[in-house]
Design a protein around this motif. Structure first.
Motif, short mmCIF file in Angstrom:
data_model
loop_
_atom_site.label_atom_id
_atom_site.label_comp_id
_atom_site.label_asym_id
_atom_site.label_seq_id
_atom_site.Cartn_x
_atom_site.Cartn_y
_atom_site.Cartn_z
N PRO A 256 89.47 -6.41 -17.72
CA PRO A 256 88.41 -6.08 -16.77
C PRO A 256 87.23 -7.04 -16.89
CG PRO A 256 88.43 -4.52 -18.59
CD PRO A 256 89.65 -5.37 -18.76
N VAL A 257 86.38 -7.04 -15.89
CA VAL A 257 85.22 -7.94 -15.89
C VAL A 257 83.95 -7.11 -15.78
CG1 VAL A 257 86.50 -9.86 -14.90
CG2 VAL A 257 85.30 -8.26 -13.38
N ALA A 258 82.84 -7.74 -16.17
CA ALA A 258 81.52 -7.12 -16.08
C ALA A 258 80.56 -8.11 -15.43
CB ALA A 258 81.03 -6.70 -17.46
N PRO A 259 79.77 -7.67 -14.43
CA PRO A 259 79.79 -6.31 -13.86
C PRO A 259 81.10 -6.04 -13.13
CG PRO A 259 78.45 -7.76 -12.53
CD PRO A 259 78.80 -8.54 -13.76
N PRO A 260 81.50 -4.77 -13.06
CA PRO A 260 82.79 -4.46 -12.42
C PRO A 260 82.78 -4.77 -10.94
CG PRO A 260 81.57 -2.44 -12.88
CD PRO A 260 80.82 -3.56 -13.54
N LEU A 261 83.92 -5.29 -10.46
CA LEU A 261 84.10 -5.58 -9.04
C LEU A 261 85.37 -4.89 -8.58
CD1 LEU A 261 83.49 -9.46 -9.03
CD2 LEU A 261 81.84 -7.68 -8.41
N SER A 262 85.40 -4.47 -7.33
CA SER A 262 86.63 -3.90 -6.75
C SER A 262 86.68 -4.26 -5.28
CB SER A 262 86.67 -2.38 -6.93
OG SER A 262 85.66 -1.74 -6.15
N ILE A 263 87.87 -4.19 -4.73
CA ILE A 263 88.08 -4.53 -3.33
C ILE A 263 88.95 -3.46 -2.69
CG2 ILE A 263 90.10 -6.00 -3.78
CD1 ILE A 263 88.94 -7.88 -1.55
N GLY A 264 88.65 -3.14 -1.44
CA GLY A 264 89.38 -2.09 -0.76
C GLY A 264 90.71 -2.56 -0.20
N VAL A 265 91.71 -1.68 -0.27
CA VAL A 265 93.01 -1.93 0.35
C VAL A 265 93.06 -1.08 1.63
CG1 VAL A 265 95.51 -1.85 0.07
CG2 VAL A 265 94.03 -2.27 -1.91
N PHE A 266 93.31 -1.71 2.77
CA PHE A 266 93.20 -1.05 4.07
C PHE A 266 94.53 -1.07 4.82
CE2 PHE A 266 88.87 -1.85 3.05
CZ PHE A 266 88.10 -0.98 3.81
N ALA A 267 94.79 0.01 5.54
CA ALA A 267 95.81 0.01 6.58
C ALA A 267 95.13 -0.35 7.88
CB ALA A 267 96.48 1.37 6.69
N VAL A 268 95.74 -1.23 8.66
CA VAL A 268 95.15 -1.68 9.92
C VAL A 268 96.20 -1.56 11.03
CG1 VAL A 268 93.39 -3.22 8.97
CG2 VAL A 268 95.70 -4.07 9.28
N TRP A 269 95.73 -1.28 12.24
CA TRP A 269 96.62 -1.16 13.38
C TRP A 269 95.83 -1.48 14.65
CZ3 TRP A 269 94.71 2.77 10.47
CH2 TRP A 269 93.89 3.72 11.12
#
Length: 291
Positions: A256-269
């Motif tokens: 893991p990294v600091a500061p924590p980062l995250s990215i959203g996983v999306f369904a698209v249509w």
């Protein structure tokens, strides 16, 4: 005769009374009487006579009943199909995803989906984000899966979950088990992925916020799996989403990294497109991967 007339007419013929027909159709007896009267007026025939308080079908009613049985059977089949589709979707679903998700999230989702919905055939394509959105707009795809896709007119989306950004290094790399500070990450040799996609943009913004944007990578690889392969060989560390980090063939260390980062996983249509039961079911399966 209208379809509602035929439905009520068949119920009366099958049960022999207005009250039982009403029970069969889950409506009131006055409603059945009203529809029957309207049906008789519309065809200009008397369909039932009352004999000793009971309904007696006329000869015309018997002839109509014989001719409309096939239609009623077809209507029953349509109802059964609609009910079964709601419970067990079937058909064909075209799904597009990022190449990294095609090696991580999608295989497990397809496995779970096929176990639950074996009558739905799937076509899986891997495309980069812009290509994926274009394919949805041109109806080449029914559903897409991407990381933080940019807003695009005509495209609807829903977040399925989030995946953390992690530091990827060679398998035998030693270090603290705790998070690696981004300042420490850029102090050594590191592999960049550019800023042309949502993950690269997220990482670039984090560097800029910490005043680290002046540090240049030793190598830049705009393909995530190339960056992972380079990190596996000890050429430098790479920041990747955890799904990509854990999906490659070569073993790597993940931290893991600091500061924590995250990215959203999306369904698209495609916005305004007809939603299918199969598509909704696949989105539910994907969402379950993050539960």
């Amino acid at each position: 005769m209208r379809l509602r007339h035929i439905e009520v007419f068949h119920a009366i013929m099958r049960t022999g009374s207005l009250s039982k027909a009403a029970e069969l159709l889950c409506v009131s007896q006055p409603a059945v009487s009203k529809v029957l009267a309207h049906a008789e007026r519309s065809v200009g025939l008397t369909l039932f006579n009352r004999v000793h308080g009971r309904l007696q079908p006329t000869r015309e009613a018997e002839l109509l009943f014989s001719e409309t049985q096939k239609l009623q059977a077809n209507l029953d089949s349509i109802r059964d199909l609609a009910r079964n589709l709601a419970l067990q979707p079937e058909g064909h679903l075209r799904i597009g995803c990022l190449p990294s998700l095609g090696l991580s999230l999608i295989p497990s989702a397809v496995q779970a989906f096929r176990a639950a919905y074996p009558r739905v055939s799937l076509k899986i394509q891997t495309r980069h984000t812009d290509e994926l959105l274009n394919a949805l707009l041109t109806r080449e795809l029914d559903l897409g899966v991407a990381l933080n896709p940019p807003a695009r007119p005509g495209i609807a989306s829903v977040e399925l979950g989030r995946t953390p950004v992690v530091c990827v290094g060679p398998r035998d790399e030693r270090g603290d088990e705790g998070p690696l500070a981004l300042e420490s990450f850029v102090a050594g040799d590191w592999i960049g992925i550019g800023k042309v996609d949502p993950l690269g943009e997220l990482i670039g913004n984090a560097f800029e916020a910490l005043g680290l944007d002046g540090h240049l990578p030793a190598v830049e690889a705009q393909t995530w799996h190339v960056a992972r392969a380079l990190a596996a060989r000890g050429i430098g560390r790479a920041l990747l989403d955890e799904l990509t980090a854990k999906s490659g063939a070569e073993a790597v260390s993940v931290r893991p990294v600091a500061p924590p980062l995250s990215i959203g996983v999306f369904a698209v249509w495609r916005d305004g497109g007809t939603a299918s039961q199969a598509g909704n079911a696949f989105v539910d399966v994907l969402r379950g991967r993050f539960a």
